[in-house]
Scaffold this active site. Structure first.
Site, mmCIF file in Angstrom:
data_model
loop_
_atom_site.group_PDB
_atom_site.id
_atom_site.type_symbol
_atom_site.label_atom_id
_atom_site.label_comp_id
_atom_site.label_asym_id
_atom_site.label_seq_id
_atom_site.Cartn_x
_atom_site.Cartn_y
_atom_site.Cartn_z
ATOM 1 N N ARG A 4 1.408 -4.202 -13.824
ATOM 2 C CA ARG A 4 1.030 -2.980 -15.058
ATOM 3 C C ARG A 4 1.985 -3.756 -16.302
ATOM 4 O O ARG A 4 0.954 -3.440 -17.296
ATOM 5 C CB ARG A 4 0.947 -2.085 -15.120
ATOM 6 C CG ARG A 4 -0.459 -1.290 -13.497
ATOM 7 C CD ARG A 4 0.008 -0.555 -13.042
ATOM 8 N NE ARG A 4 1.009 0.041 -12.460
ATOM 9 C CZ ARG A 4 1.865 0.773 -11.774
ATOM 10 N NH1 ARG A 4 1.129 2.384 -12.103
ATOM 11 N NH2 ARG A 4 2.333 0.732 -11.153
ATOM 12 N N SER A 7 6.293 -2.704 5.851
ATOM 13 C CA SER A 7 7.122 -2.305 6.192
ATOM 14 C C SER A 7 7.702 -1.350 7.045
ATOM 15 O O SER A 7 6.571 -1.793 8.124
ATOM 16 C CB SER A 7 7.334 -1.098 5.490
ATOM 17 O OG SER A 7 8.391 -0.349 5.144
ATOM 18 N N TYR A 52 2.921 7.028 3.200
ATOM 19 C CA TYR A 52 3.383 5.890 3.041
ATOM 20 C C TYR A 52 3.387 5.020 4.365
ATOM 21 O O TYR A 52 2.776 3.724 4.379
ATOM 22 C CB TYR A 52 4.884 6.059 2.693
ATOM 23 C CG TYR A 52 5.745 4.514 2.308
ATOM 24 C CD1 TYR A 52 5.359 3.656 1.530
ATOM 25 C CD2 TYR A 52 6.328 4.067 2.954
ATOM 26 C CE1 TYR A 52 5.509 2.453 1.287
ATOM 27 C CE2 TYR A 52 7.100 2.623 2.731
ATOM 28 C CZ TYR A 52 6.595 1.892 1.492
ATOM 29 O OH TYR A 52 6.807 0.673 1.493
ATOM 30 N N LYS A 87 1.319 1.754 5.786
ATOM 31 C CA LYS A 87 1.809 0.296 5.962
ATOM 32 C C LYS A 87 1.527 0.483 7.109
ATOM 33 O O LYS A 87 1.457 -0.765 7.691
ATOM 34 C CB LYS A 87 3.252 -0.113 5.878
ATOM 35 C CG LYS A 87 4.306 0.420 4.071
ATOM 36 C CD LYS A 87 3.549 -0.451 3.734
ATOM 37 C CE LYS A 87 4.542 -1.028 1.786
ATOM 38 N NZ LYS A 87 4.159 -2.183 1.252
#
Ligand code: NDP
Ligand code: 8X3
Length: 254
Positions: free
Chosen positions: A38, A140, A153, A157
């Site tokens: 971005r 991860s 999270y 992953k």
């Protein structure tokens, strides 16, 4: 090893951390790059630093239509992508599940799962058609080992790992490789983002240890791509030597 000097490498999340380091690593081979994120000013600065052809995509990967349009609209010299590094992602918050923000959870799902899906779905048909390509997803250790506050999270992953393995079945016979790289603690802007700009809290994560660096992970990403084309690393898990696993935790009544 595979000569990557004539390759086109598409890297998401190239404005920072692993993504920027990976762009530099592939540029050292002379590869042409598509870099997405971005923050366009960061991408412009990276492009100015590199001597290889670079195409910038200012893109929010959560926008499904924008991802499809960006890939469909790539200039001809960048359109035949050889390596897609699905790196963009984030953790937001570290609160226990019963206190965590649903907005944070949505943000992680939309970026780490849906953004990765959108990029993959946009780039994969061309790879399968050309019978050549490599999708390198950044998972991860949190996708394999739970830790307090890792809740969504870690779940995103785990998706990245399982999605990567499942892709291999779907495209078997296409010569397209798929790899999930699962790093442990690495000092980038990751913790600054997770703790919403709290620099002291972010720094405390890495205090007293030598964490991985973005260059360490870029080297791993480059290595799996540079292996001979018949070699597919399915999962590559990497930690700093001073990080290991906790055992089970048990709560005992007083
Ligand atoms: P950084 O915060 O330094 O970089 C994250 C990158 O993702 C930035 O370039 C950011 O760009 C981009 N990004 C985030 N959201 C979006 C979005 N909606 N659209 C487009 N780009 C986006 O962190 P890292 O380099 O450490 O993280 C890279 C990946 O590695 C992530 O997937 C992370 O989960 C994973 N990871 C990190 C570990 C670590 O300890 N650092 C360990 C294991 C995995 P911008 O904000 O400009 O859009
Ligand atoms: C980032 C590594 O251990 O902070 O994915 O979850 S960890």
């Amino acid at each position: 090893m595979t000569d990557l000097s004539a390759s086109t490498v598409f890297i998401t999340g190239a404005s920072s951390g692993f993504g920027a380091a990976t762009a530099r690593r592939f540029a050292a081979d002379g590869a042409r790059l598509v870099i997405a994120a971005r923050r366009a000013d960061r991408l412009q600065a990276l492009k100015a630093e590199l001597t290889v052809p670079v195409h910038i995509l200012q893109l929010d990967l959560r926008d499904r239509g924008a991802v499809a349009a960006a890939v469909a609209g790539l200039p001809a010299e960048f359109a035949a992508i050889d390596v897609l590094v699905n790196n963009a992602g984030l953790a937001a918050g570290l609160e226990p599940a019963h206190k965590a923000s649903l907005d944070d959870w949505d943000l992680m799902v939309d970026t780490n799962i849906k953004g990765l899906m959108y990029c993959t779905r946009a780039v994969l048909p061309g790879m399968v058609e050309r019978k050549r390509g490599h999708i390198i997803n950044i998972g991860s250790v949190a996708g394999a080992y739970p830790y307090p506050g890792g809740n969504t999270y870690g779940g995103t992953k785990a998706f990245v790992e399982q999605f990567s393995l499942n892709l291999r079945n779907d495209i078997l016979g296409s010569n397209v490789r798929v790899t999930n790289i699962a790093p442990g603690m690495c000092e980038t802007e990751f913790s600054l983002v997770r703790f919403k700009g709290d620099a002291d809290k972010a720094a405390s994560v890495y205090k007293g240890i030598k964490p991985l660096s973005a260059d360490d992970i870029a080297e791993c990403i480059h290595w799996v791509a540079a292996l001979p084309r018949h070699v597919n690393i399915n999962i590559l898990e990497v930690m700093p030597v001073n990080q290991a696993f906790a055992g089970f935790s048990v709560h005992r009544e007083a």
